[in-house]
Scaffold this motif. Structure first.
Motif, PDB file in Angstrom:
ATOM      1  N   LEU A  64       0.827  -1.206   0.000  1.00 28.22           N
ATOM      2  CA  LEU A  64       0.000   0.000   0.000  1.00 28.22           C
ATOM      3  C   LEU A  64       0.862   1.258   0.000  1.00 28.22           C
ATOM      4  O   LEU A  64       0.569   2.227  -0.710  1.00 28.22           O
ATOM      5  N   ALA A  65       1.934   1.250   0.787  1.00 28.59           N
ATOM      6  CA  ALA A  65       2.828   2.413   0.826  1.00 28.59           C
ATOM      7  C   ALA A  65       3.471   2.649  -0.539  1.00 28.59           C
ATOM      8  O   ALA A  65       3.611   3.798  -0.980  1.00 28.59           O
ATOM      9  N   ALA A  66       3.839   1.564  -1.213  1.00 25.29           N
ATOM     10  CA  ALA A  66       4.455   1.689  -2.539  1.00 25.29           C
ATOM     11  C   ALA A  66       3.457   2.169  -3.585  1.00 25.29           C
ATOM     12  O   ALA A  66       3.832   2.814  -4.568  1.00 25.29           O
ATOM     13  N   LEU A  67       2.185   1.862  -3.374  1.00 22.23           N
ATOM     14  CA  LEU A  67       1.142   2.243  -4.331  1.00 22.23           C
ATOM     15  C   LEU A  67       0.694   3.692  -4.177  1.00 22.23           C
ATOM     16  O   LEU A  67       0.153   4.283  -5.118  1.00 22.23           O
ATOM     17  N   LEU A  68       0.902   4.264  -3.023  1.00 24.77           N
ATOM     18  CA  LEU A  68       0.241   5.517  -2.638  1.00 24.77           C
ATOM     19  C   LEU A  68       0.348   6.606  -3.685  1.00 24.77           C
ATOM     20  O   LEU A  68      -0.648   7.269  -4.002  1.00 24.77           O
ATOM     21  N   ASP A  69       1.523   6.828  -4.244  1.00 24.19           N
ATOM     22  CA  ASP A  69       1.704   7.904  -5.219  1.00 24.19           C
ATOM     23  C   ASP A  69       1.653   7.415  -6.664  1.00 24.19           C
ATOM     24  O   ASP A  69       1.976   8.169  -7.583  1.00 24.19           O
ATOM     25  N   ARG A  70       1.227   6.167  -6.852  1.00 25.84           N
ATOM     26  CA  ARG A  70       1.240   5.596  -8.193  1.00 25.84           C
ATOM     27  C   ARG A  70      -0.148   5.311  -8.742  1.00 25.84           C
ATOM     28  O   ARG A  70      -0.301   4.947  -9.906  1.00 25.84           O
ATOM     29  N   VAL A  71      -1.179   5.451  -7.875  1.00 24.06           N
ATOM     30  CA  VAL A  71      -2.540   5.124  -8.301  1.00 24.06           C
ATOM     31  C   VAL A  71      -3.517   6.176  -7.785  1.00 24.06           C
ATOM     32  O   VAL A  71      -3.249   6.863  -6.795  1.00 24.06           O
ATOM     33  N   ASP A  72      -4.653   6.273  -8.461  1.00 23.88           N
ATOM     34  CA  ASP A  72      -5.707   7.171  -7.998  1.00 23.88           C
ATOM     35  C   ASP A  72      -6.531   6.546  -6.886  1.00 23.88           C
ATOM     36  O   ASP A  72      -7.032   7.245  -6.007  1.00 23.88           O
ATOM     37  N   ARG A  73      -6.678   5.239  -6.942  1.00 21.55           N
ATOM     38  CA  ARG A  73      -7.456   4.553  -5.915  1.00 21.55           C
ATOM     39  C   ARG A  73      -6.996   3.106  -5.808  1.00 21.55           C
ATOM     40  O   ARG A  73      -6.342   2.569  -6.719  1.00 21.55           O
ATOM     41  N   VAL A  74      -7.333   2.480  -4.684  1.00 26.50           N
ATOM     42  CA  VAL A  74      -6.966   1.091  -4.425  1.00 26.50           C
ATOM     43  C   VAL A  74      -8.233   0.313  -4.102  1.00 26.50           C
ATOM     44  O   VAL A  74      -8.986   0.680  -3.191  1.00 26.50           O
ATOM     45  N   CYS A  75      -8.471  -0.758  -4.841  1.00 23.97           N
ATOM     46  CA  CYS A  75      -9.649  -1.603  -4.653  1.00 23.97           C
ATOM     47  C   CYS A  75      -9.205  -2.950  -4.091  1.00 23.97           C
ATOM     48  O   CYS A  75      -8.320  -3.603  -4.649  1.00 23.97           O
ATOM     49  N   ILE A  76      -9.830  -3.354  -2.988  1.00 21.03           N
ATOM     50  CA  ILE A  76      -9.401  -4.548  -2.261  1.00 21.03           C
ATOM     51  C   ILE A  76     -10.595  -5.446  -1.985  1.00 21.03           C
ATOM     52  O   ILE A  76     -11.680  -4.969  -1.654  1.00 21.03           O
ATOM     53  N   SER A  77     -10.389  -6.746  -2.122  1.00 18.29           N
ATOM     54  CA  SER A  77     -11.357  -7.724  -1.620  1.00 18.29           C
ATOM     55  C   SER A  77     -10.601  -8.799  -0.865  1.00 18.29           C
ATOM     56  O   SER A  77      -9.452  -9.112  -1.189  1.00 18.29           O
ATOM     57  N   GLU A  78     -11.245  -9.342   0.150  1.00 17.27           N
ATOM     58  CA  GLU A  78     -10.653 -10.445   0.904  1.00 17.27           C
ATOM     59  C   GLU A  78     -11.771 -11.181   1.632  1.00 17.27           C
ATOM     60  O   GLU A  78     -12.828 -10.603   1.918  1.00 17.27           O
ATOM     61  N   TYR A  79     -11.547 -12.442   1.911  1.00 15.44           N
ATOM     62  CA  TYR A  79     -12.524 -13.199   2.682  1.00 15.44           C
ATOM     63  C   TYR A  79     -12.725 -12.515   4.035  1.00 15.44           C
ATOM     64  O   TYR A  79     -11.768 -12.090   4.679  1.00 15.44           O
TER      65      TYR A  79
END
Length: 292
Positions: free
Chosen positions: A145-160
């Motif tokens: 997540l830290a690596a993604l922070l400045d590379r994406v507009d949003r983060v979509c997550i699914s998990e059980y």
């Protein structure tokens, strides 16, 4: 090459995913669940999506369908290309490259953080679909997540979700805890459950990384989705019992595993007597973005 499928034609998507003809219903249920995610996340045509933990590509093919010819999906997974069953990652990914949506997909075998550090590309959306339990340790999720922070507009997550709206899924939850507890004893693992994180912990990690919740919900999986059946079956297998004998010596601790196995078996037998089977637990689905 056949015409490109659409999100309104799940049979069409399932058809181009690798499968044996008599297993089509199994793949169809998996595709239905992934399509539910993609619709809930509102993935749009033209998006540039980064998928972390793509595996054999069952979510990848749905994402590629959603983004259309103007969009693109970069699908990253660190696992060996000979990992997976009944098709390995290499076999499944090669099959999807040759499919009607293959030109919209780039598969990358790499550690996600190393991949992000090696490129400067920006993505509209990062997707982590039921992959966090494969990570070697809980901190890996936070690091990604830290690596993604400045590379994406949003983060979509699914998990059980570790919850069961349907009592028939309780054996799936028990099997998950049994596996996770055993994997804690190993220095390395290729199991399906390595780092057990509940939605509360995943949400907390996202907030700590500087993301804000935009939406979240609990999804009940399709009736035909067999993940719960498979995971319960594994814990009741001779192979799992042998793993317990190998890694657990304390009599009291071993009794905990035995109790979990007995509970799963008894519940499975009750369901079987009713002409039913173990079902899959609830799935948490969330969207995060940087605060505005």
């Amino acid at each position: 090459m056949s015409a490109s499928p659409t999100l309104n034609n799940l049979d069409g998507i399932a058809t181009i995913y690798p499968h044996e003809p008599d297993h089509f219903s199994i793949i169809r249920a998996q595709i239905e669940q992934r399509a539910g995610l993609v619709k809930t996340w509102n993935i749009q045509p033209g998006e540039r999506v980064l998928e972390i933990g793509c595996g054999q590509g069952d979510c990848t093919v749905v994402l590629a369908t959603a983004v259309g010819d103007e969009g693109f999906v970069t699908a990253v997974d660190p696992a060996s290309l000979d990992y997976g069953s009944p098709y390995t990652l290499g076999q499944a990914q090669s099959h999807l490259r040759d499919s009607a949506v293959g030109h919209r997909i780039k598969f990358v075998q790499a550690d996600p953080i190393a991949f992000l550090q090696s490129s400067t590309e920006h993505y509209t959306t990062a997707v982590l679909a039921q992959c966090s339990w494969y990570f070697a340790a809980p901190h890996v999720f936070s690091d990604i997540l830290a690596a993604l922070l400045d590379r994406v507009d949003r983060v979509c997550i699914s998990e059980y979700a570790l919850t069961s709206s349907d009592y028939r899924a309780m054996p799936h939850i028990l099997a998950t805890f049994a596996q996770a507890t055993l994997e804690c004893r190993k220095t390395t693992s290729t199991a399906n459950v390595r780092s057990l994180l509940a939605p509360e912990r995943l949400r907390a990690a996202a907030l700590a990384a500087g993301l804000a919740v935009r939406a979240e919900t609990i999804m009940q999986p399709p009736e035909g989705m067999l993940d719960g059946t498979w995971e319960a079956g594994y814990v009741l297998s001779k192979g799992f019992e042998e793993e317990v004998d190998k890694y657990v010596s304390d009599e009291r601790e071993k009794a905990v595993y035995t109790a979990a196995m007995d509970s799963i078996r008894a519940t499975r037998d009750v369901l079987k007597a009713k002409g039913d089977r173990v079902h899959t637990m609830d799935i948490w689905v969330a969207t995060f973005a940087k605060p505005t």
